[in-house]
Motif scaffolding. Structure first.
Motif, mmCIF file in Angstrom:
data_model
loop_
_atom_site.group_PDB
_atom_site.id
_atom_site.type_symbol
_atom_site.label_atom_id
_atom_site.label_comp_id
_atom_site.label_asym_id
_atom_site.label_seq_id
_atom_site.Cartn_x
_atom_site.Cartn_y
_atom_site.Cartn_z
ATOM 1 N N SER A 1 0.817 -1.219 0.000
ATOM 2 C CA SER A 1 0.000 0.000 0.000
ATOM 3 C C SER A 1 0.847 1.264 0.000
ATOM 4 C CB SER A 1 -0.945 0.007 1.213
ATOM 5 O OG SER A 1 -0.204 -0.053 2.421
ATOM 6 N N TRP A 2 2.181 1.126 0.141
ATOM 7 C CA TRP A 2 3.082 2.284 0.131
ATOM 8 C C TRP A 2 3.767 2.374 -1.231
ATOM 9 C CZ3 TRP A 2 4.043 5.519 4.442
ATOM 10 C CH2 TRP A 2 3.446 5.109 5.642
ATOM 11 N N TYR A 3 3.738 3.543 -1.824
ATOM 12 C CA TYR A 3 4.424 3.771 -3.101
ATOM 13 C C TYR A 3 5.618 4.673 -2.806
ATOM 14 C CZ TYR A 3 4.751 4.480 -8.212
ATOM 15 O OH TYR A 3 5.141 4.498 -9.534
ATOM 16 N N TRP A 4 6.775 4.051 -2.669
ATOM 17 C CA TRP A 4 8.027 4.761 -2.458
ATOM 18 C C TRP A 4 8.943 4.526 -3.658
ATOM 19 C CZ3 TRP A 4 9.580 3.516 3.346
ATOM 20 C CH2 TRP A 4 8.819 4.330 4.200
ATOM 21 N N PRO B 1 -0.971 5.774 -6.515
ATOM 22 C CA PRO B 1 -1.525 5.674 -7.864
ATOM 23 C C PRO B 1 -3.055 5.683 -7.796
ATOM 24 C CG PRO B 1 -0.711 3.536 -7.140
ATOM 25 C CD PRO B 1 -0.485 4.492 -6.005
ATOM 26 N N LYS B 2 -3.673 6.632 -8.466
ATOM 27 C CA LYS B 2 -5.131 6.752 -8.409
ATOM 28 C C LYS B 2 -5.790 5.447 -8.861
ATOM 29 C CE LYS B 2 -5.852 11.736 -8.895
ATOM 30 N NZ LYS B 2 -6.521 12.788 -9.697
ATOM 31 N N GLY B 3 -6.754 5.013 -8.064
ATOM 32 C CA GLY B 3 -7.409 3.739 -8.327
ATOM 33 C C GLY B 3 -6.853 2.613 -7.487
ATOM 34 N N GLY B 4 -5.671 2.847 -6.856
ATOM 35 C CA GLY B 4 -5.082 1.845 -5.978
ATOM 36 C C GLY B 4 -3.784 1.285 -6.501
ATOM 37 N N MET B 5 -3.086 0.574 -5.632
ATOM 38 C CA MET B 5 -1.773 0.028 -5.981
ATOM 39 C C MET B 5 -1.848 -0.985 -7.118
ATOM 40 S SD MET B 5 0.632 1.417 -4.072
ATOM 41 C CE MET B 5 1.993 0.247 -3.969
ATOM 42 N N HIS B 6 -3.001 -1.622 -7.271
ATOM 43 C CA HIS B 6 -3.109 -2.615 -8.357
ATOM 44 C C HIS B 6 -3.014 -1.953 -9.736
ATOM 45 C CE1 HIS B 6 -3.958 -6.670 -9.705
ATOM 46 N NE2 HIS B 6 -4.811 -6.194 -10.583
ATOM 47 N N ARG C 1 -5.598 9.639 8.536
ATOM 48 C CA ARG C 1 -5.094 10.042 7.225
ATOM 49 C C ARG C 1 -5.111 8.824 6.297
ATOM 50 N NH1 ARG C 1 -5.113 15.593 7.263
ATOM 51 N NH2 ARG C 1 -3.838 16.450 8.972
ATOM 52 N N HIS C 2 -4.570 9.016 5.114
ATOM 53 C CA HIS C 2 -4.438 7.889 4.183
ATOM 54 C C HIS C 2 -3.579 6.788 4.812
ATOM 55 C CE1 HIS C 2 -3.987 6.573 -0.251
ATOM 56 N NE2 HIS C 2 -3.452 5.622 0.486
ATOM 57 N N HIS C 3 -2.402 7.156 5.341
ATOM 58 C CA HIS C 3 -1.514 6.214 6.031
ATOM 59 C C HIS C 3 -1.394 6.636 7.496
ATOM 60 C CE1 HIS C 3 -0.231 4.364 2.292
ATOM 61 N NE2 HIS C 3 0.241 5.508 1.831
ATOM 62 N N ASN C 4 -1.496 5.665 8.400
ATOM 63 C CA ASN C 4 -1.429 5.949 9.833
ATOM 64 C C ASN C 4 -0.609 4.871 10.529
ATOM 65 O OD1 ASN C 4 -3.924 8.034 9.948
ATOM 66 N ND2 ASN C 4 -4.455 6.286 8.644
ATOM 67 N N LEU C 5 0.432 5.286 11.238
ATOM 68 C CA LEU C 5 1.284 4.366 11.971
ATOM 69 C C LEU C 5 1.005 4.514 13.459
ATOM 70 C CD1 LEU C 5 4.617 5.094 10.068
ATOM 71 C CD2 LEU C 5 3.157 3.091 9.786
#
Length: 500
Positions: A64-67, A227-232, A330-334
């Protein structure tokens, strides 16, 4: 789809698995003129980055992370394409949120000036030290990602270049991440922030080379993207590119045997027949291919070897559809509201289900309304856990309740009663879907003793045209390394088969 017209002497490759590494290998071989077939066990592409749809929700199943956006650009560029030809990227700001044990969550800003101010607020003088830390990390990233990880790591002589040896010394290969980061920062929140990216590499910071501060450069300097629409969408783009180059992908085709004659594979078998090949690239689980698909006399490693490998974590995942908005996320939360050291120890040193786990929550619907019905949220929860644990429904239920208690407390409102879709996923699912060794989610740990030539080799030493790619060989776990792995192994196939 049918193959384009090609000469009858065109070389043929079979690639096992349509994950990132398999797709990258297949496309690279096809560009060079090979006829390539990918045989995929599951009903769709992506491997651990598959997708599923339920009740109007679109769930990315894994990454789920795009780095490291440059790695993706470099990949598509080798085929004369751009990322933008296949999917649209947006940079997240804030990059993610961290929930420490204090009263207020912390947003990690995308802008460097704001990030420096955040560090300075926690620890006076740390902004300047952050500059130096990231300067060193940038150097490691440049050498590590652009040189070292593209090496096939089949011989020590690949690293005999004096300049490269000097570079490796400068990259702190022999120093631990734990010691390295404490040269720069003292505040426990800052230490947790800079050590978190290595949590999934497979070892505590004491046992992870400081080389991997390059991950901090990827995180804090290059940013977090979506990526819009998701990682897939990445997978869909790679499939389109592969098919544009003539790659044939067959789904629901589990390879059950690699056929070997006179020390060379002639192809592979599935339940549906035999597929001839001049080269076989195994992008499925390395351990499974070696120990189950190859006959014993063709295995390079034994079970004792595999049992001695240090694995990166597995994960307990929950895919949830929530019929309300989720506040304070948020979108990502740790969630670093528990002891990181204890959780890491319970993953790597004393493997057990964690007593008070840290966890990660992703809500992509905060950024992308297409992944959930209007007014609802797409919620993905992940606890990193040790591989090889007993995984049963009672354990999953216990951790679901534990996470919900903490999540509801953080958000300040009920969530459980609004969950309209729920699916869990852990060890036994990784094994069933991917033949994952010990149910691991991320592959082989990036410890010093499992780096470069010390990883399982990408080329079989008993079958002359059998190669391996993916997260259990070089360069290691993660989406960008897997993308690189496929290109590296394809390069070895092309180099060694140029005269066939």
């Amino acid at each position: 789809m049918p193959f384009p017209s090609q000469p009858t002497d065109t070389k043929q490759a079979v690639v096992i698995g349509a994950g990132f590494a398999g797709l990258a290998a297949a496309t690279t071989l096809a560009q060079a003129g090979w006829r390539v077939t990918i045989l995929e066990k599951n009903e769709g592409p992506g491997g651990r980055a598959r997708v599923f749809h339920a009740q109007g929700f679109t769930f990315d199943m894994g990454p789920s992370w795009y780095w490291m956006p440059d790695v993706f650009e470099k990949y598509f560029a080798r085929f004369g394409k751009k990322v933008a030809d296949y999917y649209e990227l947006v940079r997240l700001d804030p990059s993610y949120q961290v929930i420490f044990r204090g009263p207020e969550p912390v947003d990690i800003p995308a802008k460097m000036s704001e990030l420096r101010a955040l560090f300075e607020r926690y620890e006076p003088g740390s902004a300047a030290r952050l500059d130096e830390f990231l300067k060193q990390a940038a150097y490691k990233y440049e050498v590590g990602i652009n040189r070292l990880v593209y090496a096939p790591s089949r011989s020590i002589f690949e690293f005999a270049d004096p300049k490269l040896l000097i570079d490796m010394v400068r990259m702190d290969v022999l120093q631990s991440m734990h010691k390295h980061v404490r040269r720069f920062f003292n505040d426990p929140r800052l230490l947790e922030l800079v050590e978190f990216p290595i949590l999934f590499l497979g070892a505590t910071s004491e046992n992870t080379p400081a080389l991997y501060s390059l991950m901090n450069y990827a995180d804090l300097a290059l940013g977090t993207w979506y990526p819009k629409g998701g990682m897939h969408k990445i997978v869909e783009g790679m499939v389109r590119l592969a098919e544009e180059l003539g790659v044939r992908i067959e789904y629901n085709q589990e390879v059950t045997e690699i056929v070997v004659e006179n020390g060379r594979s002639t192809g592979v078998r599935t339940a549906n027949g035999f597929f001839a090949a001049d080269a076989v690239v195994a992008g499925a689980d390395y351990h499974h291919v070696e120990q189950q698909v190859l006959k014993p006399e063709f295995r390079h490693y034994d079970e004792k070897y595999w049992d001695s490998r240090v694995m990166a974590p597995s994960s307990l995942l929950f895919y949830l559809g929530v019929n309300r908005r989720l506040d304070k996320l948020r979108h990502h939360n740790l969630f670093f509201d528990e002891d990181l050291t204890q959780h890491a120890r319970e993953i790597y040193e004393q493997p057990q289900w964690p007593t008070r786990p840290l966890y990660y929550a992703s809500v992509p619907s905060k950024t992308d309304p297409t992944v959930a019905p209007a007014g609802q949220e797409n919620l993905f929860l992940l606890i990193p856990v040790a591989p090889g644990l007993t995984d049963d429904e009672a354990t999953r239920d216990r951790y679901y309740d534990l996470l919900m208690d903490r999540l509801e407390k953080h958000c300040g409102h009920p969530i459980r009663e609004y969950v309209v879709y729920k699916r869990s996923y852990a060890h036994r699912d990784f094994i069933a879907d991917y033949h994952s060794f010990k149910g691991n989610a991320y592959g082989l740990a990036n410890t010093l003793k499992q780096t470069a030539i010390l990883k399982p080799t990408l080329k079989s030493k008993k079958v002359s045209n059998l190669y391996f790619t993916g997260q259990l060989t070089v360069p290691g776990p993660g989406v960008p390394p897997s993308l690189i792995s496929g290109q590296v192994v394809a390069g070895e196939v092309l180099k060694e088969n140029s005269e066939l």
